[in-house]
Design an enzyme around this catalytic site. Structure first.
Site, short mmCIF file in Angstrom:
data_model
loop_
_atom_site.label_atom_id
_atom_site.label_comp_id
_atom_site.label_asym_id
_atom_site.label_seq_id
_atom_site.Cartn_x
_atom_site.Cartn_y
_atom_site.Cartn_z
N HIS A 1 11.93 40.43 11.90
CA HIS A 1 11.98 41.26 13.10
C HIS A 1 10.61 41.70 13.58
O HIS A 1 10.50 42.63 14.37
CB HIS A 1 12.83 42.51 12.84
CG HIS A 1 14.30 42.25 12.78
ND1 HIS A 1 14.90 41.62 11.73
CD2 HIS A 1 15.30 42.54 13.65
CE1 HIS A 1 16.20 41.53 11.95
NE2 HIS A 1 16.47 42.08 13.11
N GLU B 1 22.61 33.90 22.14
CA GLU B 1 21.35 33.80 22.90
C GLU B 1 21.21 32.48 23.64
O GLU B 1 20.80 32.44 24.79
CB GLU B 1 20.15 34.00 21.97
CG GLU B 1 19.81 35.45 21.67
CD GLU B 1 20.75 36.13 20.69
OE1 GLU B 1 21.62 35.45 20.13
OE2 GLU B 1 20.62 37.35 20.50
#
Ligand SMILES: Cc1ncc(C[n+]2csc(CCOP(=O)(O)OP(=O)(O)O)c2C)c(N)n1
Ligand SMILES: [Mg+2]
Lengths: 343, 326
Positions: free
Chosen positions: B129, B60
């Protein structure tokens, strides 16, 4: 214990410090001398409070910027760290604009908004000094990506310190640069320390250039960074690889900083012995080239004196210009946060 | 008017903008061969090729930085995060690179980039998450933050985000991808920085955005049956925030509830309440209340997760409280 092997420009040098083409040598000498005298002046300005904040001098490392940037085309890109004054000057940002930026004035190359660590210049594709260690390395890969995307033959040169090889962003960027064959030169300026931490105490590898081994098709090269000719020669090949084959390289340029990490750090400090500094100063990239030229008969003492005078005048002019340049007006505070998209 | 999913709306926006401008490319994990983790980029690889639909390694920080560099060198990247939870690894590039570049270069280098992906909780995905990052991101000057709740808004705003010359953070919702709504066939854009009043009413305002806008509309429709008329202000863009729309609504209703998906402390609602107290103090008939996630990491167990999340029932309770109808 970590290996005692120390990068040593003398031992690792492939090229002797001999003078080459006289006109070119004069140019290289001038380029390095300008950086040196400019930064000495910055040190003075800092002591007087004209320059503020974090300020990292490049003194001792001038052969790296001169050896590499002077070979680039105007449409190539350069990006680097907070230790950016030298690279900015060699890339062609005027001494006036760099000094005015250091003084925090409106005529600075970043309009006084950046300071010592954030020199930027659109005209010379100088994509900045960046203050977060490692952060700009993927950005450099992105510039390489854009070059390739458009099918251009420019290259992007990314300067970084030795401590960068230990941070994740570096590895992510190198992996993708190798994977996608991006035309980027990753240049480690190994000055042996990241602040007060020696390379041996930070990197689990002897030759930083070997970090390239982890990435398919990436060349890792060790270069004597005290010899501007050695830097030039090694870089020439890497630039050609990037330009014609769109391949990245990792260049470890072994150099040394003659000043402290930043203005608050003593010249030798607690982390390196004075003898070590003295030893490296005998390999000063500027004076060794000068002496080689004098011995070769391509530079007279009078010519050297004239060069010193001319450079001193340029630096003084930069100071006078910066000192006379206004501070950014209060209205500038809210400018450049976002591009105005309302019109 | 065609009825399509939020996912299809985003896909149309990407396709239209990539066709319109060949500087636009999409990069991220699984965006190409796999057709996108949530299928938002479905079919784009086939249509535009691998130079413009780039499958990245799981890196990322690295690919966000590549986006920033590409934008500085003249391209218009759309960087997809599989979810914003993973974007925390890249936050340095959003905050220290993209958001700062124009300012610290004295106006020379803008970064026309979109960072997009699902934000907030889905169902039973557990603590790592299920996070809503609006307030983290909206805190930062130098970027825009967009959070659409409907297919119509998602399409019009994503097209504007891609055309914007600034870095734009685009927060989608995993639970929204399958939701449906009317989206016109003809091209349209929705300007960034403008709120949309989704329901008109004179009794109480709900100020909200993103997935919570759907909850707010549901609440408004339900309360209408009890003759309580709610004004739903969907901010759409959180930075810059359309404060005039908030003031206009609160001046009309004199009561407000701020509904957001994230946590309470230093949340979006805290800022909205501050705007209201400064500009509408004399208009208020009751303290402004907030509805938000419980101040805990998201639990996995179904029952616990339900009570942790903001929802219609909690919002209705808050509205009745500010109306002294409880
Ligand atoms: C991510 C990050 N951590 C810490 C710092 C603080 N810091 C600034 S320079 C520096 C040392 C960097 O050393 P090196 O990469 O060798 O470059 P040099 O200063 O020697 O040119 C540190 C720790 C920072 N700027 N960014
Ligand atoms: Mg160093």
């Amino acid at each position: 214990m970590a290996s005692k092997k120390k990068p040593d420009p003398r031992r690792d040098s492939q090229s002797l410090r001999v003078a080459g083409d006289p006109a070119l040598d004069r140019e290289l000498l001038h380029s390095m001398l300008l950086q040196r005298r400019f930064e000495e002046k910055v040190g003075e300005a800092y002591a007087l409070g004209k320059v503020g904040g974090f300020c990292h001098l490049y003194i001792g490392q001038e052969a790296v910027s001169t050896g590499i940037i002077a070979q680039l085309r105007p449409d190539d890109y350069v990006i680097g760290t907070y230790r950016d004054h030298g690279q900015a000057l060699v890339r062609g940002i005027t001494p006036r604009a760099v000094m005015a930026e250091l003084f925090g004035r409106i005529d600075g190359c970043s309009r006084g908004k950046g300071g010592s660590m954030h020199m930027f210049d659109r005209h010379t594709n100088f994509l900045g000094g960046h203050g977060i260690v490692g952060s700009h390395v993927p950005v450099a890969a992105g510039v390489g990506f854009a070059i390739k995307y458009r099918g251009g033959d420019q290259v992007c040169v990314c300067f970084m310190g030795d401590s960068v090889v230990n941070i994740g962003a570096f590895h992510e960027a190198l992996n993708m640069a190798a994977l996608w064959k991006l035309p980027v030169l990753f240049v480690i300026e190994n000055n042996r320390y990241g602040m007060g931490t020696s390379v041996e105490r930070a990197a689990a590898v002897d030759d930083l250039s070997r970090r390239a081994d982890g990435y398919k098709g990436m060349d890792g090269v060790v270069i004597d960074g005290m010899d501007v000719h050695a830097v030039r020669t090694a870089t020439e090949a890497a630039i050609a690889r990037a330009r014609t084959e769109s391949l990245p390289s990792l260049l470890e340029v072994r150099t040394y900083r003659f000043r402290g990490h930043s203005m608050s750090d003593a010249v030798s400090g607690t982390y390196r012995p004075k003898e070590e500094l003295d030893e490296y100063q005998t390999m000063d990239p500027i004076f060794s080239l000068r002496d080689a030229m004098v011995i070769a008969g391509t530079l007279t003492v009078a010519e050297w004196d004239a060069m010193e005078h001319e450079v001193a005048a340029t630096v003084q002019d930069a100071w006078d210009f910066a000192d006379a340049s206004p501070e950014p007006p209060p209205a500038a505070l809210y400018e450049d946060v976002l591009v105005d998209t309302t019109s | 008017m065609p009825i399509i999913t939020y996912r299809e709306a985003l896909n149309q926006a990407l396709r239209e903008e990539m066709s319109r401008d060949d500087r636009v490319f999409i990069m991220g994990e699984e965006v190409g061969v796999y057709n996108g983790a949530y299928k938002v980029s479905k079919g784009l690889l086939e249509e535009f090729g691998e130079n413009r639909v780039v499958d990245s390694p799981i890196a990322e920080l690295g690919f966000s930085g590549i986006g920033v560099g590409a934008a500085m060198a003249g391209l218009r990247p759309v960087i997809e995060f599989m979810t914003w939870n993973f974007a925390l690894l890249a936050i340095d590039q959003v905050v220290n690179s993209a958001a700062k570049m124009l300012y610290m270069s004295g106006g020379q280098f803008n970064v026309p980039i979109v960072f997009r992906g699902p934000n907030g909780a889905a169902l039973q995905l557990g603590a790592q998450h299920s996070q809503a990052f609006e307030s983290w991101l909206a805190h930062i000057p130098g970027i825009k933050v967009v959070s659409p709740g409907t297919p119509y808004d998602a399409k019009g705003l994503l097209k504007s985000a891609i055309r914007d010359d600034n870095p734009v953070v685009f927060l989608e919702g995993e639970m929204l991808y399958n939701t449906k709504g009317e989206v016109p066939e003809a091209e349209y854009l929705i300007p960034l920085g403008k709120a949309d009043v989704k329901r008109e009413g004179s009794d109480c305002s709900i100020i909200t955005s993103g997935k919570m806008a759907l909850v707010a509309v549901q609440v408004a429709d339900q309360l209408a049956k009890e003759d309580i008329h709610v004004d739903v202000v969907d901010l759409l863009t959180i930075r810059p925030m359309d404060v005039e729309a908030i003031y206009a609504s609160v001046r009309k209703t004199q009561r407000a509830v701020v509904l957001e998906e994230g946590w309470e402390l230093c949340g979006i609602g805290a800022q909205v309440v501050d705007f209201i107290q400064r500009e509408c103090f004399d208009d208020l008939d009751a303290p402004v209340l907030r509805v938000h996630q419980a101040d805990v990491p998201m639990p996995y167990a179904k029952g616990l997760e339900k009570i942790a999340k903001p929802d219609a029932a909690k919002t209705i309770a808050a509205i009745k409280q500010v109306m002294y109808r409880a």
